[in-house]
Scaffold this active site. Sequence first.
Site, PDB file in Angstrom:
ATOM      1  N   GLY A 169      -8.579  -5.674  -0.657  1.00 55.05           N
ATOM      2  CA  GLY A 169      -8.510  -4.302  -0.953  1.00 55.05           C
ATOM      3  C   GLY A 169      -9.697  -3.346  -0.731  1.00 55.05           C
ATOM      4  O   GLY A 169     -10.269  -4.055  -0.082  1.00 55.05           O
ATOM      5  N   GLY A 170     -10.028  -2.596  -1.961  1.00 51.95           N
ATOM      6  CA  GLY A 170     -11.182  -1.917  -1.512  1.00 51.95           C
ATOM      7  C   GLY A 170     -12.477  -2.308  -1.758  1.00 51.95           C
ATOM      8  O   GLY A 170     -13.128  -1.372  -1.007  1.00 51.95           O
ATOM      9  N   GLY A 404     -21.207   7.274  35.115  1.00 51.72           N
ATOM     10  CA  GLY A 404     -21.680   7.452  34.054  1.00 51.72           C
ATOM     11  C   GLY A 404     -22.428   5.819  32.641  1.00 51.72           C
ATOM     12  O   GLY A 404     -22.847   6.328  32.358  1.00 51.72           O
ATOM     13  N   ALA A 405     -22.501   4.883  33.562  1.00 46.89           N
ATOM     14  CA  ALA A 405     -23.587   3.709  32.834  1.00 46.89           C
ATOM     15  C   ALA A 405     -24.290   4.104  33.260  1.00 46.89           C
ATOM     16  O   ALA A 405     -25.236   3.245  32.360  1.00 46.89           O
ATOM     17  CB  ALA A 405     -22.532   2.892  34.004  1.00 46.89           C
TER      18      ALA A 405
HETATM   19  C1  HXC Z   1      -8.526 -10.174 -13.058  1.00 49.42           C
HETATM   20  C2  HXC Z   1      -8.143 -12.094 -11.169  1.00 49.42           C
HETATM   21  C3  HXC Z   1      -8.336 -11.608 -10.101  1.00 49.42           C
HETATM   22  C4  HXC Z   1      -8.040  -9.991 -10.480  1.00 49.42           C
HETATM   23  C5  HXC Z   1      -8.610 -13.296  -9.943  1.00 49.42           C
HETATM   24  N1  HXC Z   1      -8.187 -13.682 -10.733  1.00 49.42           N
HETATM   25  N2  HXC Z   1      -8.179 -12.118  -9.489  1.00 49.42           N
HETATM   26  N3  HXC Z   1      -8.373 -11.642 -12.955  1.00 49.42           N
HETATM   27  N4  HXC Z   1      -8.409  -9.370 -12.350  1.00 49.42           N
HETATM   28  N5  HXC Z   1      -8.632  -9.097  -9.323  1.00 49.42           N
HETATM   29  C6  HXC Z   1      -8.753 -14.615 -11.504  1.00 49.42           C
HETATM   30  C7  HXC Z   1      -7.314 -15.172 -11.942  1.00 49.42           C
HETATM   31  O1  HXC Z   1      -6.200 -14.887 -13.010  1.00 49.42           O
HETATM   32  C8  HXC Z   1      -7.411 -17.263 -12.502  1.00 49.42           C
HETATM   33  O2  HXC Z   1      -8.139 -16.420 -13.939  1.00 49.42           O
HETATM   34  C9  HXC Z   1      -8.924 -16.813 -11.871  1.00 49.42           C
HETATM   35  O3  HXC Z   1      -9.546 -15.357 -11.171  1.00 49.42           O
HETATM   36  C10 HXC Z   1      -8.927 -16.973 -10.604  1.00 49.42           C
HETATM   37  O4  HXC Z   1      -8.000 -16.928 -10.138  1.00 49.42           O
HETATM   38  P1  HXC Z   1      -6.331 -18.164  -9.095  1.00 49.42           P
HETATM   39  O5  HXC Z   1      -5.402 -17.241  -8.175  1.00 49.42           O
HETATM   40  O6  HXC Z   1      -6.207 -19.048  -9.767  1.00 49.42           O
HETATM   41  O7  HXC Z   1      -7.573 -18.437  -7.646  1.00 49.42           O
HETATM   42  P2  HXC Z   1      -6.724 -18.949  -6.605  1.00 49.42           P
HETATM   43  O8  HXC Z   1      -5.860 -19.336  -5.768  1.00 49.42           O
HETATM   44  O9  HXC Z   1      -8.117 -19.375  -5.293  1.00 49.42           O
HETATM   45  O10 HXC Z   1      -6.717 -17.640  -5.665  1.00 49.42           O
HETATM   46  C11 HXC Z   1      -7.776 -16.287  -5.505  1.00 49.42           C
HETATM   47  C12 HXC Z   1      -6.987 -15.318  -5.236  1.00 49.42           C
HETATM   48  C13 HXC Z   1      -6.076 -14.757  -6.638  1.00 49.42           C
HETATM   49  C14 HXC Z   1      -6.054 -14.894  -3.874  1.00 49.42           C
HETATM   50  C15 HXC Z   1      -8.150 -13.877  -4.946  1.00 49.42           C
HETATM   51  O11 HXC Z   1      -6.447 -14.699  -7.644  1.00 49.42           O
HETATM   52  C16 HXC Z   1      -5.292 -13.145  -5.651  1.00 49.42           C
HETATM   53  O12 HXC Z   1      -4.753 -13.069  -5.364  1.00 49.42           O
HETATM   54  N6  HXC Z   1      -5.989 -12.395  -6.838  1.00 49.42           N
HETATM   55  C17 HXC Z   1      -6.037 -10.823  -6.871  1.00 49.42           C
HETATM   56  C18 HXC Z   1      -6.408  -9.878  -5.925  1.00 49.42           C
HETATM   57  C19 HXC Z   1      -6.179  -8.859  -5.256  1.00 49.42           C
HETATM   58  O13 HXC Z   1      -4.930  -8.746  -4.790  1.00 49.42           O
HETATM   59  N7  HXC Z   1      -6.689  -8.259  -5.937  1.00 49.42           N
HETATM   60  C20 HXC Z   1      -7.062  -6.234  -6.446  1.00 49.42           C
HETATM   61  C21 HXC Z   1      -7.124  -5.838  -4.836  1.00 49.42           C
HETATM   62  S1  HXC Z   1      -6.644  -4.321  -4.959  1.00 49.42           S
HETATM   63  P3  HXC Z   1      -8.023 -17.929 -14.722  1.00 49.42           P
HETATM   64  O14 HXC Z   1      -7.792 -17.316 -15.983  1.00 49.42           O
HETATM   65  O15 HXC Z   1      -6.918 -18.503 -14.844  1.00 49.42           O
HETATM   66  O16 HXC Z   1      -8.863 -18.413 -14.026  1.00 49.42           O
HETATM   67  C22 HXC Z   1      -8.741  -4.147  -5.216  1.00 49.42           C
HETATM   68  C23 HXC Z   1      -8.440  -2.075  -5.362  1.00 49.42           C
HETATM   69  C24 HXC Z   1      -9.953  -1.535  -5.163  1.00 49.42           C
HETATM   70  O17 HXC Z   1      -9.459  -4.342  -5.150  1.00 49.42           O
HETATM   71  C25 HXC Z   1     -10.503  -0.864  -4.811  1.00 49.42           C
HETATM   72  C26 HXC Z   1     -11.577  -0.328  -4.628  1.00 49.42           C
HETATM   73  C27 HXC Z   1     -11.697   0.873  -3.844  1.00 49.42           C
END
Ligand code: HXC
Length: 514
Positions: A169-170, A404-405
Amino acid sequence: MADQLTRFRELRDKSLLGGGQDQIEKQHERGKHTARERIDLLLDPGTFSELGALAEHTKTDFGMDKKKFPGDGVVTGFGEIAGRPVGVYAQDFTILGGSFSQVQAQKINKIQDLCLQAGIPCIGLNDSGGARVQEGVYSLAAYGEVFVRNVLSSGVIPQISVIMGPCAGGAVYSPALTDFTIMVEGTSYMFLTGPGVVKSVTGEDVSTEELGGSTVHNAQSGVAQFAAPTEDDALELVRQILSYLPQNNTDDPQRYPSDDSPSRMDEELNAIVPADDNQGYSMIEVLERVFDTGSILQVHEQYARNAIVGFARLDGRPVGFVANNPLWMAGVLDIDSSDKISRFVRLCDVYNVPVITFVDCPGYLPGTQQEYGGVIRHGAKIIYAYCEATVPKIVVYTRKAVGGAYVALSSKQMRNDIAFAWPTAQIAVMGPDGAAPLVAGKQIKAAADPEKARAEFVAEYRETFYNPYRAADIGQVDEVIEARETRPRLIQALRVLETKVATSPHKKHGVIPS
Ligand code: HXC
């Protein structure tokens, strides 16, 4: 008093365990170190001083009041690298997947602010699931707080990002705003939207690794400048990079003792350029023979390999180098190599690292693909970067410097300080094959033996233009030197240029072509 101390110690011990022993084991099973282990590997032993170890988030939605961990998913503080202070933050995946919260941001911001005020490098170790979903817009806003500090620090203090897990994401924009991004092979990835979203939006099937793994961002997208086989290698790279850079933009890079003689000549260099113009040779070998033994660190090594950029040392002084690579697309300039070169020259310039350019380049790559892709605006970036740079700039023409280079790659008029040419240099508007039909096409056609007439023209053109001497006549080349002398000549020139003063008109900032 005893109770207070006990409470504090319990909290501190809990903080040291991050998300708990079972989460630490899971992290290790993923082949990853914990945030604290990484910091210990990065810094000089025993120098880490933590801040914000006990900070916890204050949110209650979705049961978050029961999911609190001291530190809130990031370990932050100060330490030393090779005896020099640095700031560091390391996201802790064992706590809620290192997800980015408001409190996490405040801790990171604190380090960013102190680094900027103190004028010391800031290093971020990224391992996070991105914006903490349970914090909603608080988390999104907090990214902005990190980005603005990345931008204000840019060109003031070195900023290095190491990607050691997810960066999605961001969240990817903070590393992209820093000076260097290092990715760990196999366990790190960066993308705006993951494979699931890609599939639902475009129908494309792609794995995490194919979408945003280390190879993609080092070799294809150019988002990352370094790939490291292991986490330990990635952290060692941070230490290495900093050894070429000053603490901040008001400082000079540190000079190291060198046991490679400054007067060392290299006889092999005199024979390294092949007699046949169309044959390549190893520019890396040239660089290795010129710079202090073992001092080269390539930047963006896998990206746009027709150009080579990186750091090295000359008599212990850090320098940046830019070179064409005759073994890759004949060293031609194109869109990607223009981006690679211009960014690196600007980076050297802000951190007071002299730039040495080795030219063997047939020109910019022609064709619709390049023109449609905007080779004009990308190519202009090289010109912009060299013209803007006030650090010492030295150019060495090893062979082709065509059209140019020649102009773009640190030519005299673009505020280059000293230009050396090897006797094998070929400095001209175009090569003899291109010049023949333009200059003598009619005579060649009308000749009794056109092939002979063409060969005679080419020989005359080479003798007259396709060498370093015309350029030397008019001071475009300051000195023609034997290739073997390159090292001592560069070292002497750098000594003189150490006290160079160059100024540019005051402005808010320029508008670099992009
Ligand atoms: C809250 C999160 C989280 C999140 C992971 N966790 N990402 N909690 N917010 N964004 C938590 C999970 O619930 C889990 O908690 C623990 O972290 C470990 O995650 P798992 O999924 O069990 O681990 P894994 O299988 O290794 O997968 C990792 C992962 C996956 C690929 C990163 O967690 C995932 O897809 N997360 C979401 C990614 C995402 O889309 N993020 C938002 C991006 S948008 P528990 O309690 O079960 O241990 C963004 C916008 C920013 O960031 C904009 C800025 C300008």
